[in-house]
Design a protein around this motif. Structure first.
Motif, PDB file in Angstrom:
ATOM      1  N   GLY A  67      95.215 -43.315 103.164  1.00  0.00           N
ATOM      2  CA  GLY A  67      93.794 -43.553 103.359  1.00  0.00           C
ATOM      3  C   GLY A  67      93.179 -42.467 104.210  1.00  0.00           C
ATOM      4  N   ALA A  68      91.997 -42.743 104.715  1.00  0.00           N
ATOM      5  CA  ALA A  68      91.307 -41.760 105.547  1.00  0.00           C
ATOM      6  C   ALA A  68      92.045 -41.573 106.863  1.00  0.00           C
ATOM      7  CB  ALA A  68      89.880 -42.214 105.810  1.00  0.00           C
ATOM      8  N   ASP A  69      92.020 -40.349 107.361  1.00  0.00           N
ATOM      9  CA  ASP A  69      92.596 -40.056 108.671  1.00  0.00           C
ATOM     10  C   ASP A  69      91.663 -40.637 109.735  1.00  0.00           C
ATOM     11  OD1 ASP A  69      93.536 -38.950 111.044  1.00  0.00           O
ATOM     12  OD2 ASP A  69      94.084 -37.059 110.106  1.00  0.00           O
ATOM     13  N   VAL A  70      92.133 -41.667 110.428  1.00  0.00           N
ATOM     14  CA  VAL A  70      91.310 -42.349 111.441  1.00  0.00           C
ATOM     15  C   VAL A  70      91.823 -42.033 112.843  1.00  0.00           C
ATOM     16  CG1 VAL A  70      90.547 -44.188 109.899  1.00  0.00           C
ATOM     17  CG2 VAL A  70      92.685 -44.472 111.172  1.00  0.00           C
ATOM     18  N   SER A  71      92.424 -40.878 112.999  1.00  0.00           N
ATOM     19  CA  SER A  71      92.988 -40.524 114.299  1.00  0.00           C
ATOM     20  C   SER A  71      91.923 -40.333 115.367  1.00  0.00           C
ATOM     21  CB  SER A  71      93.839 -39.253 114.179  1.00  0.00           C
ATOM     22  OG  SER A  71      93.083 -38.183 113.648  1.00  0.00           O
ATOM     23  N   SER A  72      90.661 -40.184 114.971  1.00  0.00           N
ATOM     24  CA  SER A  72      89.596 -40.057 115.962  1.00  0.00           C
ATOM     25  C   SER A  72      89.140 -41.400 116.497  1.00  0.00           C
ATOM     26  CB  SER A  72      88.406 -39.303 115.366  1.00  0.00           C
ATOM     27  OG  SER A  72      87.881 -39.990 114.244  1.00  0.00           O
ATOM     28  N   GLY A  73      89.759 -42.478 116.036  1.00  0.00           N
ATOM     29  CA  GLY A  73      89.451 -43.798 116.585  1.00  0.00           C
ATOM     30  C   GLY A  73      88.276 -44.476 115.924  1.00  0.00           C
ATOM     31  N   GLY A  74      87.601 -45.318 116.700  1.00  0.00           N
ATOM     32  CA  GLY A  74      86.544 -46.170 116.160  1.00  0.00           C
ATOM     33  C   GLY A  74      85.373 -45.429 115.570  1.00  0.00           C
ATOM     34  N   PRO A 111     102.851 -45.693  99.657  1.00  0.00           N
ATOM     35  CA  PRO A 111     101.593 -46.367  99.995  1.00  0.00           C
ATOM     36  C   PRO A 111     100.363 -45.564  99.595  1.00  0.00           C
ATOM     37  CG  PRO A 111     103.157 -46.568 101.799  1.00  0.00           C
ATOM     38  CD  PRO A 111     103.779 -45.633 100.808  1.00  0.00           C
ATOM     39  N   ALA A 112      99.412 -46.263  98.964  1.00  0.00           N
ATOM     40  CA  ALA A 112      98.124 -45.691  98.582  1.00  0.00           C
ATOM     41  C   ALA A 112      97.062 -46.691  99.004  1.00  0.00           C
ATOM     42  CB  ALA A 112      98.067 -45.438  97.078  1.00  0.00           C
ATOM     43  N   ALA A 113      96.341 -46.381 100.066  1.00  0.00           N
ATOM     44  CA  ALA A 113      95.379 -47.330 100.624  1.00  0.00           C
ATOM     45  C   ALA A 113      94.026 -46.664 100.802  1.00  0.00           C
ATOM     46  CB  ALA A 113      95.879 -47.874 101.961  1.00  0.00           C
ATOM     47  N   GLY A 114      92.963 -47.460 100.738  1.00  0.00           N
ATOM     48  CA  GLY A 114      91.632 -46.918 100.925  1.00  0.00           C
ATOM     49  C   GLY A 114      91.359 -45.809  99.936  1.00  0.00           C
ATOM     50  N   VAL A 115      90.951 -44.653 100.451  1.00  0.00           N
ATOM     51  CA  VAL A 115      90.689 -43.521  99.567  1.00  0.00           C
ATOM     52  C   VAL A 115      91.943 -43.104  98.818  1.00  0.00           C
ATOM     53  CG1 VAL A 115      91.074 -41.832 101.413  1.00  0.00           C
ATOM     54  CG2 VAL A 115      89.672 -41.207  99.456  1.00  0.00           C
ATOM     55  N   GLY A 116      93.124 -43.374  99.389  1.00  0.00           N
ATOM     56  CA  GLY A 116      94.362 -43.052  98.692  1.00  0.00           C
ATOM     57  C   GLY A 116      94.534 -43.837  97.415  1.00  0.00           C
ATOM     58  N   PHE A 134      99.511 -50.623  97.143  1.00  0.00           N
ATOM     59  CA  PHE A 134      98.105 -50.317  96.953  1.00  0.00           C
ATOM     60  C   PHE A 134      97.261 -51.232  97.843  1.00  0.00           C
ATOM     61  CE2 PHE A 134     100.390 -49.263  93.131  1.00  0.00           C
ATOM     62  CZ  PHE A 134      99.862 -48.050  92.729  1.00  0.00           C
ATOM     63  N   GLY A 135      96.156 -50.709  98.327  1.00  0.00           N
ATOM     64  CA  GLY A 135      95.258 -51.538  99.111  1.00  0.00           C
ATOM     65  C   GLY A 135      93.846 -50.983  99.110  1.00  0.00           C
ATOM     66  N   PHE A 136      92.907 -51.769  98.608  1.00  0.00           N
ATOM     67  CA  PHE A 136      91.488 -51.410  98.686  1.00  0.00           C
ATOM     68  C   PHE A 136      90.966 -52.099  99.948  1.00  0.00           C
ATOM     69  CE2 PHE A 136      92.846 -51.018  94.324  1.00  0.00           C
ATOM     70  CZ  PHE A 136      92.350 -49.765  93.984  1.00  0.00           C
ATOM     71  N   GLY A 169      90.912 -57.268 100.778  1.00  0.00           N
ATOM     72  CA  GLY A 169      91.437 -56.054 101.376  1.00  0.00           C
ATOM     73  C   GLY A 169      92.938 -56.044 101.546  1.00  0.00           C
ATOM     74  N   ARG A 170      93.624 -56.950 100.845  1.00  0.00           N
ATOM     75  CA  ARG A 170      95.065 -57.060 101.056  1.00  0.00           C
ATOM     76  C   ARG A 170      95.818 -55.940 100.342  1.00  0.00           C
ATOM     77  NH1 ARG A 170      97.603 -59.251  96.602  1.00  0.00           N
ATOM     78  NH2 ARG A 170      96.268 -60.375  95.125  1.00  0.00           N
ATOM     79  N   VAL A 171      97.012 -55.675 100.838  1.00  0.00           N
ATOM     80  CA  VAL A 171      97.899 -54.681 100.249  1.00  0.00           C
ATOM     81  C   VAL A 171      98.831 -55.389  99.274  1.00  0.00           C
ATOM     82  CG1 VAL A 171      99.730 -53.005 100.731  1.00  0.00           C
ATOM     83  CG2 VAL A 171      97.757 -53.186 102.272  1.00  0.00           C
ATOM     84  N   PHE A 172      99.033 -54.801  98.101  1.00  0.00           N
ATOM     85  CA  PHE A 172      99.855 -55.428  97.070  1.00  0.00           C
ATOM     86  C   PHE A 172     100.807 -54.400  96.472  1.00  0.00           C
ATOM     87  CE2 PHE A 172      95.791 -54.108  95.351  1.00  0.00           C
ATOM     88  CZ  PHE A 172      96.110 -53.405  94.210  1.00  0.00           C
ATOM     89  N   GLY A 173     101.830 -54.919  95.815  1.00  0.00           N
ATOM     90  CA  GLY A 173     102.893 -54.062  95.317  1.00  0.00           C
ATOM     91  C   GLY A 173     102.690 -53.575  93.897  1.00  0.00           C
ATOM     92  N   PRO A 174     103.630 -52.780  93.409  1.00  0.00           N
ATOM     93  CA  PRO A 174     103.476 -52.147  92.098  1.00  0.00           C
ATOM     94  C   PRO A 174     103.507 -53.128  90.933  1.00  0.00           C
ATOM     95  CG  PRO A 174     105.663 -51.727  92.971  1.00  0.00           C
ATOM     96  CD  PRO A 174     104.883 -52.352  94.074  1.00  0.00           C
TER      97      PRO A 174
END
Length: 296
Positions: A67-74, A111-116, A134-136, A169-174
Motif C-alpha cells: 500500500g501507500a508508504d505511511v512512514s510520515s505518520g498521520g 500482500p497487496a493492500a490499498g494502492v497495492g 488482498f485488502g481494499f 476493509g478486511r484482508v482476504f486470501g487468494p
C-alpha cells in the motif's frame, strides 16, 4: 527498450516480455511518489518499444505492494497544500496502465493492500501466489478508494463483492480472490512467475501486436458504453481499415500453411487511422451512423 536504472522498480526484457518488479522489499514495496514516477516512465518506454509485447508486474521479496508508504505518520494523506490541483498518485498509474497498448499481467506474489491491490485492477490478467493477500483497506485508514478503484473494482467482481471488500476493509486470501474473479489462478510461489511467463509467451508468440493493442483498448473502453451499437460501429470501422493489411494476410496464410505466424505489424507505426477513436470529436451517436437510425 533501453536499459535504465530506476530507484523503486526493476525493468528487464527477455523474450519480448518486460518484467517490472516493484523493488522496495524492505518496505514490502510500499508505494510512494518516486514509485509512481518510475512506473509512469517504464510504461511510457514499454509503449514506445515494439520489442516489448507483454508486461508482467510483480514484487521483490515477500510482498507485492503493501500500500501507500505511511512512514510520515498521520499526515501521510494530507494533501491540503496542493489544494484542488492534487491528483491521486495511484490513480495516475492506474490510468496509465489503462491506456497502455501492451497487455499487462499481474503476478501477485505476496500482500497487496490499498494502492497495492487497486493498481492491479487495470491490469488485464491477475495471477496470485498462495502467499498473496488482498485488502481494499481504505475505510480502515479513513480515506476513500483511490487508483480509480471505484470504477475498476465493481467491473472486475460486481458491486456486491466490491462493496463488501471496500466497506469492511478486511484482508482476504487468494482463494476468495479466485472465487470472486479478482484473480485468474492461484499458484505455489515457485510456480507463479513461470505461469505468468507461459501466458505472456503465448500472447507474444502467436498473436498480432496491433490486434492485441486494439482489442485491449476496445474492450476496456466499451465497459462504459450503454449500447452494443457503439462497439459495432467501432469494430466495423477498424475492420474496414485493417482487413486488407499485412497482419490479416499473414494470419490467414500462416493458418492455412499450418505454420507459426510472423506478424509484421508494429504498434508504433501501424495502428489504423481510427486510433485513438475516443479522442474524436465526431464519434457520432447511433442515429447519425446509418439511414435506418438506432438499431436494437
Amino acid at each position: 527498450m533501453p536499459q535504465q536504472e530506476y530507484e523503486t522498480v526493476r525493468a528487464e526484457v527477455a523474450d519480448r516480455i518486460l518484467t517490472v518488479t516493484l523493488d522496495r522489499p524492505e518496505k514490502l514495496n510500499a508505494f510512494n511518489p518516486r514509485m509512481m514516477q518510475d512506473l509512469l516512465d517504464v510504461l511510457d518506454a514499454a509503449d514506445a518499444d515494439d520489442g516489448v509485447r507483454v508486461i508482467v508486474v510483480t514484487g521483490a521479496g515477500r510482498g507485492f505492494c503493501a500500500g501507500a508508504d505511511v512512514s510520515s505518520g498521520g499526515s501521510s494523506f494530507d494533501h491540503r497544500r496542493a489544494g484542488a490541483r492534487h491528483r491521486d498518485t495511484g490513480g495516475r498509474v492506474a490510468l496509465r496502465i489503462f491506456s497502455c497498448t501492451k497487455p499487462v499481467i499481474a503476478a501477485v506474489n505476496g500482500p497487496a493492500a490499498g494502492v497495492g491491490a487497486s493498481m492491479t485492477l487495470p491490469m488485464d490478467i491477475r495471477l496470485a501466489s498462495t502467499k498473496a493477500k488482498f485488502g481494499f483497506v481504505f475505510a480502515r485508514r479513513g480515506i476513500v478508494p483511490e487508483s480509480a478503484a471505484s470504477w475498476f473494482l465493481p467491473r472486475a467482481v460486481g458491486m456486491q463483492r466490491a462493496m463488501e471488500w471496500v466497506a469492511t476493509g478486511r484482508v482476504f486470501g487468494p482463494e476468495e480472490a479466485l472465487t470472486a474473479g479478482l484473480v485468474r489462478s492461484v499458484h505455489p510461489p515457485e510456480e507463479l512467475l513461470p505461469a505468468a511467463y507461459e501466458l505472456a509467451r503465448e500472447i507474444a508468440d502467436t498473436t498480432s501486436a496491433v490486434s492485441v493493442a486494439l482489442a485491449r483498448q476496445m474492450m476496456w473502453r466499451m465497459l462504459g458504453e450503454p449500447h452494443p451499437m457503439t462497439a459495432h460501429r467501432l469494430d466495423s470501422r477498424i475492420m474496414s481499415q485493417i482487413g486488407g493489411g499485412p497482419d490479416p494476410v499473414e494470419g490467414v496464410e500462416s493458418f492455412l500453411a499450418k505454420r507459426p505466424p510472423a506478424f509484421p505489424g508494429r504498434v508504433s507505426k501501424d495502428m489504423p487511422p481510427v486510433y485513438p477513436w475516443w479522442q474524436e470529436e465526431d464519434f457520432r451517436p447511433f442515429e447519425e451512423w446509418s439511414p435506418g437510425g438506432r438499431e436494437a
